[in-house]
Motif scaffolding. Structure first.
Motif, PDB file in Angstrom:
ATOM      1  N   LYS A  99       0.865  -1.175   0.000  1.00 26.59           N
ATOM      2  CA  LYS A  99       0.000   0.000   0.000  1.00 26.59           C
ATOM      3  C   LYS A  99       0.900   1.223   0.000  1.00 26.59           C
ATOM      4  N   VAL A 100       0.645   2.105  -0.956  1.00 25.70           N
ATOM      5  CA  VAL A 100       1.533   3.240  -1.191  1.00 25.70           C
ATOM      6  C   VAL A 100       0.746   4.536  -1.287  1.00 25.70           C
ATOM      7  N   ASP A 101       1.475   5.624  -1.146  1.00 29.03           N
ATOM      8  CA  ASP A 101       0.953   6.933  -1.523  1.00 29.03           C
ATOM      9  C   ASP A 101       1.630   7.263  -2.843  1.00 29.03           C
ATOM     10  N   GLN A 102       0.880   7.145  -3.921  1.00 24.56           N
ATOM     11  CA  GLN A 102       1.407   7.323  -5.271  1.00 24.56           C
ATOM     12  C   GLN A 102       1.462   8.798  -5.629  1.00 24.56           C
ATOM     13  N   VAL A 103       2.613   9.241  -6.102  1.00 24.00           N
ATOM     14  CA  VAL A 103       2.790  10.605  -6.594  1.00 24.00           C
ATOM     15  C   VAL A 103       2.891  10.511  -8.114  1.00 24.00           C
ATOM     16  N   GLY A 104       1.941  11.080  -8.831  1.00 19.20           N
ATOM     17  CA  GLY A 104       1.938  10.981 -10.290  1.00 19.20           C
ATOM     18  C   GLY A 104       1.409   9.634 -10.737  1.00 19.20           C
ATOM     19  N   GLY A 105       1.678   9.291 -11.990  1.00 21.01           N
ATOM     20  CA  GLY A 105       1.193   8.045 -12.564  1.00 21.01           C
ATOM     21  C   GLY A 105       1.991   6.846 -12.100  1.00 21.01           C
ATOM     22  N   ALA A 106       1.306   5.737 -11.899  1.00 17.05           N
ATOM     23  CA  ALA A 106       1.987   4.500 -11.520  1.00 17.05           C
ATOM     24  C   ALA A 106       2.422   3.709 -12.750  1.00 17.05           C
ATOM     25  N   CYS A 107       1.704   3.875 -13.851  1.00 16.17           N
ATOM     26  CA  CYS A 107       1.996   3.103 -15.063  1.00 16.17           C
ATOM     27  C   CYS A 107       3.175   3.719 -15.831  1.00 16.17           C
ATOM     28  N   HIS A 108       3.926   2.867 -16.503  1.00 16.90           N
ATOM     29  CA  HIS A 108       5.053   3.363 -17.303  1.00 16.90           C
ATOM     30  C   HIS A 108       4.589   4.255 -18.454  1.00 16.90           C
ATOM     31  N   THR A 109       3.295   4.205 -18.780  1.00 16.72           N
ATOM     32  CA  THR A 109       2.749   5.069 -19.829  1.00 16.72           C
ATOM     33  C   THR A 109       2.448   6.470 -19.310  1.00 16.72           C
ATOM     34  N   GLY A 110       2.527   6.632 -17.989  1.00 20.88           N
ATOM     35  CA  GLY A 110       2.192   7.907 -17.368  1.00 20.88           C
ATOM     36  C   GLY A 110       0.790   7.940 -16.796  1.00 20.88           C
ATOM     37  N   ASP A 111      -0.024   6.926 -17.104  1.00 18.18           N
ATOM     38  CA  ASP A 111      -1.378   6.861 -16.556  1.00 18.18           C
ATOM     39  C   ASP A 111      -1.338   6.625 -15.052  1.00 18.18           C
ATOM     40  N   ARG A 112      -2.399   7.003 -14.391  1.00 16.46           N
ATOM     41  CA  ARG A 112      -2.504   6.828 -12.935  1.00 16.46           C
ATOM     42  C   ARG A 112      -2.365   5.357 -12.542  1.00 16.46           C
ATOM     43  N   THR A 113      -3.017   4.469 -13.290  1.00 15.65           N
ATOM     44  CA  THR A 113      -2.999   3.041 -13.002  1.00 15.65           C
ATOM     45  C   THR A 113      -2.718   2.267 -14.286  1.00 15.65           C
ATOM     46  N   CYS A 114      -2.183   1.092 -14.138  1.00 16.09           N
ATOM     47  CA  CYS A 114      -1.941   0.224 -15.294  1.00 16.09           C
ATOM     48  C   CYS A 114      -3.212  -0.519 -15.713  1.00 16.09           C
ATOM     49  N   PHE A 115      -4.280  -0.376 -14.944  1.00 17.28           N
ATOM     50  CA  PHE A 115      -5.467  -1.191 -15.156  1.00 17.28           C
ATOM     51  C   PHE A 115      -6.677  -0.416 -15.656  1.00 17.28           C
ATOM     52  N   ASP A 116      -6.460   0.677 -16.385  1.00 16.90           N
ATOM     53  CA  ASP A 116      -7.611   1.416 -16.890  1.00 16.90           C
ATOM     54  C   ASP A 116      -7.683   1.488 -18.411  1.00 16.90           C
ATOM     55  N   ALA A 117      -6.677   0.989 -19.109  1.00 13.82           N
ATOM     56  CA  ALA A 117      -6.633   1.142 -20.566  1.00 13.82           C
ATOM     57  C   ALA A 117      -7.368   0.033 -21.320  1.00 13.82           C
ATOM     58  N   ASP A 118      -7.485  -1.130 -20.729  1.00 11.34           N
ATOM     59  CA  ASP A 118      -8.051  -2.269 -21.447  1.00 11.34           C
ATOM     60  C   ASP A 118      -9.028  -3.023 -20.545  1.00 11.34           C
ATOM     61  N   VAL A 119     -10.140  -2.388 -20.229  1.00  9.99           N
ATOM     62  CA  VAL A 119     -11.142  -2.968 -19.334  1.00  9.99           C
ATOM     63  C   VAL A 119     -11.925  -4.031 -20.108  1.00  9.99           C
ATOM     64  N   LEU A 120     -11.899  -5.255 -19.594  1.00  7.52           N
ATOM     65  CA  LEU A 120     -12.560  -6.367 -20.275  1.00  7.52           C
ATOM     66  C   LEU A 120     -14.019  -6.543 -19.852  1.00  7.52           C
ATOM     67  N   LEU A 121     -14.351  -6.157 -18.625  1.00  9.24           N
ATOM     68  CA  LEU A 121     -15.712  -6.254 -18.121  1.00  9.24           C
ATOM     69  C   LEU A 121     -15.901  -5.117 -17.136  1.00  9.24           C
ATOM     70  N   LYS A 122     -16.980  -4.369 -17.295  1.00  7.61           N
ATOM     71  CA  LYS A 122     -17.178  -3.207 -16.437  1.00  7.61           C
ATOM     72  C   LYS A 122     -18.553  -3.240 -15.816  1.00  7.61           C
ATOM     73  N   ASP A 123     -18.613  -2.984 -14.518  1.00  3.99           N
ATOM     74  CA  ASP A 123     -19.868  -2.839 -13.784  1.00  3.99           C
ATOM     75  C   ASP A 123     -20.843  -3.986 -14.049  1.00  3.99           C
ATOM     76  N   ALA A 124     -20.340  -5.200 -13.948  1.00  6.78           N
ATOM     77  CA  ALA A 124     -21.174  -6.364 -14.215  1.00  6.78           C
ATOM     78  C   ALA A 124     -22.094  -6.680 -13.049  1.00  6.78           C
ATOM     79  N   GLY A 125     -21.880  -6.063 -11.913  1.00 13.08           N
ATOM     80  CA  GLY A 125     -22.689  -6.348 -10.743  1.00 13.08           C
ATOM     81  C   GLY A 125     -22.222  -7.605 -10.050  1.00 13.08           C
ATOM     82  N   SER A 126     -22.894  -7.957  -8.988  1.00 15.33           N
ATOM     83  CA  SER A 126     -22.454  -9.094  -8.170  1.00 15.33           C
ATOM     84  C   SER A 126     -22.946 -10.425  -8.722  1.00 15.33           C
ATOM     85  N   GLY A 127     -23.966 -10.394  -9.572  1.00 21.20           N
ATOM     86  CA  GLY A 127     -24.520 -11.633 -10.098  1.00 21.20           C
ATOM     87  C   GLY A 127     -25.496 -12.294  -9.149  1.00 21.20           C
TER      88      GLY A 127
END
Length: 133
Positions: A99-127
């Motif tokens: 657990k960190v306090d991130q300053v700037g982007g965490a991704c090598h692309t400069g994005d905040r997170t590495c997990f926002d560019a290629d979302v495979l399933l979004k807001d599917a709910g709990s089922g």
């Protein structure tokens, strides 16, 4: 070309912690970086014993670069620092959550997170069925 860290490199990691770790065949543990106050998952990196030791003792995330075959401290070149707030092993001791306090982007692309560019399933709910079903 192998991604394995130097095999005989001594580590300052506490031997009791080192004995618990279940590393991959190449001696590495996946290390998940998470924003400490929001829970946002930022990135996945790799650590060997020495990288984990450096992370625990310096307060800055140190990873093993499989492509460059060297240690790197997050933010040393980009300025996008990760200040360590806590470090935990998962129940099998085969992954680390930092657990960190991130300053700037965490991704090598400069994005905040590495997990926002290629979302495979979004807001599917709990089922789970709703109360009226």
């Amino acid at each position: 070309m192998t991604s394995t860290p130097p095999p005989s490199r001594p580590s300052g990691l506490d031997p009791e912690i080192a004995a618990r770790l279940k590393r991959s065949a190449d001696g590495l543990l996946p290390a998940i970086a998470q924003q400490y106050d929001t829970g946002e998952v930022l990135m996945l990196g790799w650590m060997d014993d020495e990288a984990l030791h450096r992370t625990l003792t310096t307060g800055r995330c140190t990873y093993w670069s499989r492509s460059r075959r060297e240690y790197w401290v997050k933010g040393d070149t980009s300025g996008h620092l990760q200040h360590v707030k806590s470090v935990a092993l998962d129940c099998d001791a085969d992954a680390v959550l930092v657990k960190v306090d991130q300053v700037g982007g965490a991704c090598h692309t400069g994005d905040r997170t590495c997990f926002d560019a290629d979302v495979l399933l979004k807001d599917a709910g709990s089922g789970a069925p709703s109360a009226d079903q």
